[in-house]
Scaffold this motif. Structure first.
Motif, short mmCIF file in Angstrom:
data_model
loop_
_atom_site.label_atom_id
_atom_site.label_comp_id
_atom_site.label_asym_id
_atom_site.label_seq_id
_atom_site.Cartn_x
_atom_site.Cartn_y
_atom_site.Cartn_z
N SER A 38 1.01 3.94 -3.04
CA SER A 38 0.82 5.38 -2.81
C SER A 38 1.99 6.19 -3.34
CB SER A 38 0.62 5.65 -1.33
OG SER A 38 -0.49 4.94 -0.84
N LEU A 50 0.82 -1.22 0.00
CA LEU A 50 0.00 0.00 0.00
C LEU A 50 0.86 1.27 0.00
CD1 LEU A 50 -2.87 -0.98 2.46
CD2 LEU A 50 -3.04 -0.65 -0.02
N TYR A 101 -0.17 -0.49 -8.83
CA TYR A 101 -0.55 0.86 -9.24
C TYR A 101 -0.56 0.97 -10.76
CZ TYR A 101 -0.16 5.54 -10.88
OH TYR A 101 -0.37 6.67 -11.62
N SER A 120 1.70 6.36 -7.06
CA SER A 120 0.62 7.26 -7.45
C SER A 120 1.07 8.71 -7.38
CB SER A 120 -0.59 7.09 -6.53
OG SER A 120 -1.04 5.77 -6.54
N LEU A 121 1.66 9.08 -6.26
CA LEU A 121 2.09 10.45 -6.07
C LEU A 121 3.18 10.82 -7.06
CD1 LEU A 121 1.92 13.07 -4.49
CD2 LEU A 121 3.46 12.06 -2.78
#
Length: 119
Positions: free
Chosen positions: A47, A43, A102, A50-51
């Protein structure tokens, strides 16, 4: 948009540094034997991916993936050098799975709906 990307890049760097500090801290009283920490690894790296993907238009495969995997491997190597943590290939694999999840979710599924909302 360039100002927003600059802010997101700074946020990414801050979170990477916070992750590094957290990864190198001694842990006491936390049971890591049940494998739930692998979900956390996935996770967190989902993240991060993604960022980073929002923050910069650079190539995912040529720039973002190597950067994130190097960061994950670097953490594991640094943990091996501490007396209170250890190297874990399973942690690194969970990091890589988070990044790849992702990419699969965004690039293969969600991106199609946003680019072509009616079909």
């Amino acid at each position: 948009m360039p100002q927003t990307r600059q802010i997101l890049k700074l946020l990414f760097v801050g979170l990477i540094l916070a992750g590094l500090a957290t990864a190198l801290m001694p842990i006491h009283g936390i049971d890591l034997s049940n494998g739930k920490d692998k979900i956390v690894h996935a996770l967190v790296f989902f993240s991060f991916a993604s960022l980073l993907d929002i923050a910069t238009p650079r190539s995912f495969w040529c720039w973002k993936l190597p950067l994130l995997l190097s960061y994950g491997a670097g953490i594991e190597i640094l943990q091996a050098l501490t007396p209170w943590r250890s190297f874990s290939f399973a942690d690194f694999a969970a990091d890589a799975i988070g990044v790849l999840l992702y990419w699969l979710l965004w690039k293969k599924v969600l991106h199609r709906f946003i680019a072509h909302p009616n079909g």
